[in-house]
Design a protein around this motif. Structure first.
Motif, PDB file in Angstrom:
ATOM      1  N   ASP A 399      43.097  55.753  53.463  1.00  0.00           N
ATOM      2  CA  ASP A 399      42.616  55.924  52.096  1.00  0.00           C
ATOM      3  C   ASP A 399      42.688  54.651  51.260  1.00  0.00           C
ATOM      4  OD1 ASP A 399      42.198  58.544  52.752  1.00  0.00           O
ATOM      5  OD2 ASP A 399      44.016  59.292  51.763  1.00  0.00           O
ATOM      6  N   ARG A 400      43.446  53.660  51.693  1.00  0.00           N
ATOM      7  CA  ARG A 400      43.635  52.457  50.869  1.00  0.00           C
ATOM      8  C   ARG A 400      42.799  51.271  51.365  1.00  0.00           C
ATOM      9  NH1 ARG A 400      49.810  51.518  51.241  1.00  0.00           N
ATOM     10  NH2 ARG A 400      49.398  49.756  49.824  1.00  0.00           N
ATOM     11  N   VAL A 401      41.924  51.517  52.341  1.00  0.00           N
ATOM     12  CA  VAL A 401      41.148  50.425  52.934  1.00  0.00           C
ATOM     13  C   VAL A 401      39.656  50.632  52.675  1.00  0.00           C
ATOM     14  CG1 VAL A 401      40.534  49.214  55.062  1.00  0.00           C
ATOM     15  CG2 VAL A 401      42.876  50.040  54.723  1.00  0.00           C
ATOM     16  N   VAL A 402      39.016  49.597  52.136  1.00  0.00           N
ATOM     17  CA  VAL A 402      37.576  49.580  51.920  1.00  0.00           C
ATOM     18  C   VAL A 402      37.011  48.418  52.722  1.00  0.00           C
ATOM     19  CG1 VAL A 402      35.735  49.300  50.212  1.00  0.00           C
ATOM     20  CG2 VAL A 402      37.830  50.549  49.607  1.00  0.00           C
ATOM     21  N   VAL A 403      35.841  48.596  53.314  1.00  0.00           N
ATOM     22  CA  VAL A 403      35.231  47.537  54.120  1.00  0.00           C
ATOM     23  C   VAL A 403      33.953  47.042  53.440  1.00  0.00           C
ATOM     24  CG1 VAL A 403      34.384  46.873  56.406  1.00  0.00           C
ATOM     25  CG2 VAL A 403      36.097  48.694  56.192  1.00  0.00           C
ATOM     26  N   GLU A 404      33.912  45.735  53.169  1.00  0.00           N
ATOM     27  CA  GLU A 404      32.713  45.088  52.608  1.00  0.00           C
ATOM     28  C   GLU A 404      32.537  43.753  53.339  1.00  0.00           C
ATOM     29  OE1 GLU A 404      30.489  46.125  50.686  1.00  0.00           O
ATOM     30  OE2 GLU A 404      31.305  47.715  49.412  1.00  0.00           O
ATOM     31  N   PRO A 405      31.694  43.695  54.375  1.00  0.00           N
ATOM     32  CA  PRO A 405      31.565  42.463  55.169  1.00  0.00           C
ATOM     33  C   PRO A 405      31.148  41.238  54.362  1.00  0.00           C
ATOM     34  CG  PRO A 405      30.615  44.318  56.338  1.00  0.00           C
ATOM     35  CD  PRO A 405      30.917  44.804  54.950  1.00  0.00           C
ATOM     36  N   ARG A 406      30.307  41.408  53.339  1.00  0.00           N
ATOM     37  CA  ARG A 406      29.885  40.268  52.526  1.00  0.00           C
ATOM     38  C   ARG A 406      30.932  40.003  51.440  1.00  0.00           C
ATOM     39  NH1 ARG A 406      26.052  40.661  49.301  1.00  0.00           N
ATOM     40  NH2 ARG A 406      25.386  38.478  49.284  1.00  0.00           N
ATOM     41  N   LEU A 407      31.370  38.765  51.340  1.00  0.00           N
ATOM     42  CA  LEU A 407      32.427  38.421  50.395  1.00  0.00           C
ATOM     43  C   LEU A 407      32.034  38.727  48.960  1.00  0.00           C
ATOM     44  CD1 LEU A 407      35.196  37.228  49.762  1.00  0.00           C
ATOM     45  CD2 LEU A 407      34.185  34.941  49.943  1.00  0.00           C
ATOM     46  N   ALA A 408      30.791  38.427  48.588  1.00  0.00           N
ATOM     47  CA  ALA A 408      30.345  38.703  47.218  1.00  0.00           C
ATOM     48  C   ALA A 408      30.459  40.193  46.899  1.00  0.00           C
ATOM     49  CB  ALA A 408      28.916  38.218  47.018  1.00  0.00           C
ATOM     50  N   ASP A 409      30.070  41.043  47.859  1.00  0.00           N
ATOM     51  CA  ASP A 409      30.181  42.493  47.662  1.00  0.00           C
ATOM     52  C   ASP A 409      31.643  42.918  47.576  1.00  0.00           C
ATOM     53  OD1 ASP A 409      27.428  42.617  47.813  1.00  0.00           O
ATOM     54  OD2 ASP A 409      27.400  43.194  49.936  1.00  0.00           O
ATOM     55  N   ALA A 410      32.486  42.285  48.382  1.00  0.00           N
ATOM     56  CA  ALA A 410      33.912  42.606  48.368  1.00  0.00           C
ATOM     57  C   ALA A 410      34.530  42.288  47.013  1.00  0.00           C
ATOM     58  CB  ALA A 410      34.630  41.843  49.478  1.00  0.00           C
ATOM     59  N   LEU A 411      34.144  41.151  46.427  1.00  0.00           N
ATOM     60  CA  LEU A 411      34.663  40.782  45.110  1.00  0.00           C
ATOM     61  C   LEU A 411      34.226  41.794  44.052  1.00  0.00           C
ATOM     62  CD1 LEU A 411      33.990  36.930  45.260  1.00  0.00           C
ATOM     63  CD2 LEU A 411      36.231  38.041  45.325  1.00  0.00           C
ATOM     64  N   ASP A 412      32.954  42.160  44.086  1.00  0.00           N
ATOM     65  CA  ASP A 412      32.442  43.143  43.120  1.00  0.00           C
ATOM     66  C   ASP A 412      33.176  44.476  43.264  1.00  0.00           C
ATOM     67  OD1 ASP A 412      30.630  41.325  42.134  1.00  0.00           O
ATOM     68  OD2 ASP A 412      28.924  42.090  43.286  1.00  0.00           O
ATOM     69  N   ARG A 413      33.364  44.896  44.503  1.00  0.00           N
ATOM     70  CA  ARG A 413      34.028  46.192  44.750  1.00  0.00           C
ATOM     71  C   ARG A 413      35.481  46.156  44.276  1.00  0.00           C
ATOM     72  NH1 ARG A 413      32.878  50.104  48.692  1.00  0.00           N
ATOM     73  NH2 ARG A 413      34.033  52.011  48.185  1.00  0.00           N
ATOM     74  N   ALA A 414      36.160  45.067  44.540  1.00  0.00           N
ATOM     75  CA  ALA A 414      37.563  44.957  44.137  1.00  0.00           C
ATOM     76  C   ALA A 414      37.708  44.950  42.620  1.00  0.00           C
ATOM     77  CB  ALA A 414      38.180  43.705  44.736  1.00  0.00           C
ATOM     78  N   VAL A 415      36.828  44.243  41.928  1.00  0.00           N
ATOM     79  CA  VAL A 415      36.861  44.219  40.463  1.00  0.00           C
ATOM     80  C   VAL A 415      36.659  45.628  39.915  1.00  0.00           C
ATOM     81  CG1 VAL A 415      35.586  43.462  38.404  1.00  0.00           C
ATOM     82  CG2 VAL A 415      36.201  41.810  40.184  1.00  0.00           C
ATOM     83  N   ALA A 416      35.702  46.355  40.476  1.00  0.00           N
ATOM     84  CA  ALA A 416      35.447  47.728  40.030  1.00  0.00           C
ATOM     85  C   ALA A 416      36.669  48.611  40.254  1.00  0.00           C
ATOM     86  CB  ALA A 416      34.237  48.297  40.763  1.00  0.00           C
ATOM     87  N   LEU A 417      37.307  48.476  41.407  1.00  0.00           N
ATOM     88  CA  LEU A 417      38.497  49.274  41.709  1.00  0.00           C
ATOM     89  C   LEU A 417      39.646  48.931  40.760  1.00  0.00           C
ATOM     90  CD1 LEU A 417      38.425  49.062  45.615  1.00  0.00           C
ATOM     91  CD2 LEU A 417      38.119  51.146  44.240  1.00  0.00           C
ATOM     92  N   ALA A 418      39.808  47.625  40.464  1.00  0.00           N
ATOM     93  CA  ALA A 418      40.875  47.205  39.557  1.00  0.00           C
ATOM     94  C   ALA A 418      40.629  47.738  38.151  1.00  0.00           C
ATOM     95  CB  ALA A 418      40.985  45.685  39.540  1.00  0.00           C
ATOM     96  N   GLU A 419      39.375  47.714  37.714  1.00  0.00           N
ATOM     97  CA  GLU A 419      39.042  48.199  36.372  1.00  0.00           C
ATOM     98  C   GLU A 419      39.185  49.711  36.296  1.00  0.00           C
ATOM     99  OE1 GLU A 419      35.891  44.817  34.797  1.00  0.00           O
ATOM    100  OE2 GLU A 419      35.132  46.563  35.911  1.00  0.00           O
ATOM    101  N   ASP A 420      38.734  50.413  37.311  1.00  0.00           N
ATOM    102  CA  ASP A 420      38.839  51.880  37.329  1.00  0.00           C
ATOM    103  C   ASP A 420      40.292  52.320  37.306  1.00  0.00           C
ATOM    104  OD1 ASP A 420      36.127  52.016  37.404  1.00  0.00           O
ATOM    105  OD2 ASP A 420      35.984  52.510  39.544  1.00  0.00           O
ATOM    106  N   GLY A 421      41.109  51.610  38.067  1.00  0.00           N
ATOM    107  CA  GLY A 421      42.518  51.987  38.151  1.00  0.00           C
ATOM    108  C   GLY A 421      43.309  51.627  36.923  1.00  0.00           C
ATOM    109  N   SER A 422      42.735  50.820  36.035  1.00  0.00           N
ATOM    110  CA  SER A 422      43.437  50.395  34.822  1.00  0.00           C
ATOM    111  C   SER A 422      43.227  51.355  33.662  1.00  0.00           C
ATOM    112  CB  SER A 422      42.958  49.006  34.402  1.00  0.00           C
ATOM    113  OG  SER A 422      43.222  48.067  35.407  1.00  0.00           O
TER     114      SER A 422
END
Length: 457
Positions: A399-422
């Motif tokens: 449940d704590r692992v997300v896969v985004e092969p493209r680094l740009a997509d990974a950054l976008d996804r992580a920012v969204a997760l950090a903002e949602d969790g805040s």
């Protein structure tokens, strides 16, 4: 008689980059100093034109090199600095007076050595490597400048590293742990034998705190060559440290005196320890018994930078870049996160190289990351994100692992997760940590800092 190929002089930075990358990669090693010695001999042995402070160890070399460089420049000495790998741009590896070579200077440095590369290629059983060529460029550039002292970080190991054609008057050994096990060995003590090779006759060996079996190896080398030892924890060290806005306040005991409440704009106990080593290295280089000027030391440490080492590149949410790429480095970074940051949730973006201990690195970060977005950088050496995800799920759970092969997509996804969790507040309390490889961090830095001035580090 067939005509031998001649080196073509470069006109642009891109041409130099292409020429260097067409040579043996840094990851392909053939343990010999024959090629670099022959190369530098043709160049007039520029590495003998100035004293050298030589640094090895598993982690902390670049940060410590930058601190040594800054302190030396505070003493009005002209410095050359060689570090590797680079974060974003190849020319970062060679600095004069604290500044990386400009594109034009990098082209000129290449063209100064290029006419001799094929002469060495013809004579030796293996051609010059990328790393050997860049080392020669650095040593030649430092002689041309000319510099008063060169601060040189090994690429890998010590004895057989191309930088080791220079004899350091000060040899710095930072903490030794396991990394590059395929080439250097699978235990710190075995690796220490290779790294101890930078300690030369008559040198001062400045030693960070080490495991007992590593200390024994280093002591044997020091006795064998007749060097002098200065040991962290005995002869110098960190007296105290406390977190501060933008870094930390440290009190250091040097070889010549004590320096209290210095502001260091870097995070973590490991950087305080690096600062103590850097201070001792400069004191050993300068010699004498008098302490360095307190204001000089204070001013130098206050301006130290180390790109990609817990570097804040954005806020709202906070995005941190850290080049940790092995378990030992990850543990130091994780401790610094706990010590200096209150980011909740903290989401990791992790991309590692295929030859690294991914499980050990992930395990070090697991207690500190709410979720991890696994990705990969653009190099052929990168571990595919899908393969890293398999390891990450074992460490973090599904449940704590997300896969985004493209680094740009990974950054976008992580920012969204950090903002949602805040909780969606106007000032996000969450954060993103990008880590796992210097290359991953460099590529992320280029994406996240597009507006910075050309040449800024």
């Amino acid at each position: 008689m067939t005509e031998q190929p001649q080196a073509r002089l470069a006109e642009t930075y891109a041409e130099v980059e292409d020429a260097l990358l067409s040579r043996w990669p840094e990851t392909k090693l053939e343990p010999s100093l024959d090629r670099i010695e022959a190369f530098l001999d043709l160049l007039g042995n520029p590495q003998t034109a100035y004293p050298v402070i030589h640094l090895t160890g598993t982690n902390g070399k670049t940060s410590t090199s930058r601190m040594v460089d800054t302190l030396l420049r505070g003493l009005d000495l002209r410095t050359g600095r060689f570090t590797s790998p680079h974060v974003e741009k190849m020319s970062e590896r060679i600095s004069v007076d604290g500044e990386p070579l400009s594109d034009e200077e990098f082209v000129a440095a290449f063209n100064d050595v290029a006419p001799y590369t094929h002469l060495v290629d013809e004579q030796e059983s293996h051609p010059l490597s990328f790393f050997e060529t860049v080392v020669a460029m650095a040593y030649a550039k430092f002689a041309e400048a000319p510099v008063d002292v060169a601060v040189v970080e090994v690429g890998m190991g010590g004895s057989w590293d191309a930088t080791n054609v220079a004899d350091g008057v000060v040899a710095v050994v930072l903490p030794i742990a396991v990394d590059h096990a395929k080439y250097l060995g699978d235990s710190p003590a075995v690796i220490a034998v290779e790294k101890a090779g930078i300690i030369k006759a008559g040198a001062v060996a400045v030693l960070a705190e080490q495991e007992p079996d590593v200390s024994a190896v280093l002591a044997d080398r020091i006795a064998e060559v007749g060097a002098t030892a200065a040991r962290a924890g005995t002869d110098f060290g960190v007296v105290s440290r406390q977190s501060a806005v933008g870094g930390q306040l440290v009190s250091l005991q040097g070889l010549r005196g004590r320096y209290d409440e210095l502001f260091l704009p870097l995070y973590g106990a490991h950087q305080a320890e690096n600062a103590a080593v850097a201070l001792a290295a400069v004191e050993a280089f300068v010699g004498g018994s008098a302490p360095l000027d307190d204001e000089l030391v204070r001013a130098a440490f206050a301006q130290v930078t180390s790109p990609g080492r817990l570097e804040i590149v954005r806020t709202g949410p906070t995005i941190l870049l850290d080049a940790a790429h092995n378990p030992h480095g990850a543990e130091a970074t994780a401790a610094a996160l706990e010590d200096s940051f209150t980011l909740d949730p903290l989401v990791g973006v992790i991309g590692v190289m295929g030859d690294k201990d991914a499980e050990g690195l992930l395990a070090a970060f697991e207690p500190h990351l709410a979720q991890v977005v696994v990705t990969q950088n653009s190099t052929d050496r990168a571990l595919p994100a899908a393969e890293l995800a398999v390891v990450a799920r074992e460490v973090f759970g599904e449940d704590r692992v997300v896969v985004e092969p493209r680094l740009a997509d990974a950054l976008d996804r992580a920012v969204a997760l950090a903002e949602d969790g805040s909780g969606g507040g106007s000032i996000a309390a969450g954060g993103v940590l990008v880590t796992g490889s210097v290359v991953t961090v460099g590529e992320a830095r280029a994406m996240l800092r597009p507006s910075r001035r050309r040449g800024e580090q």
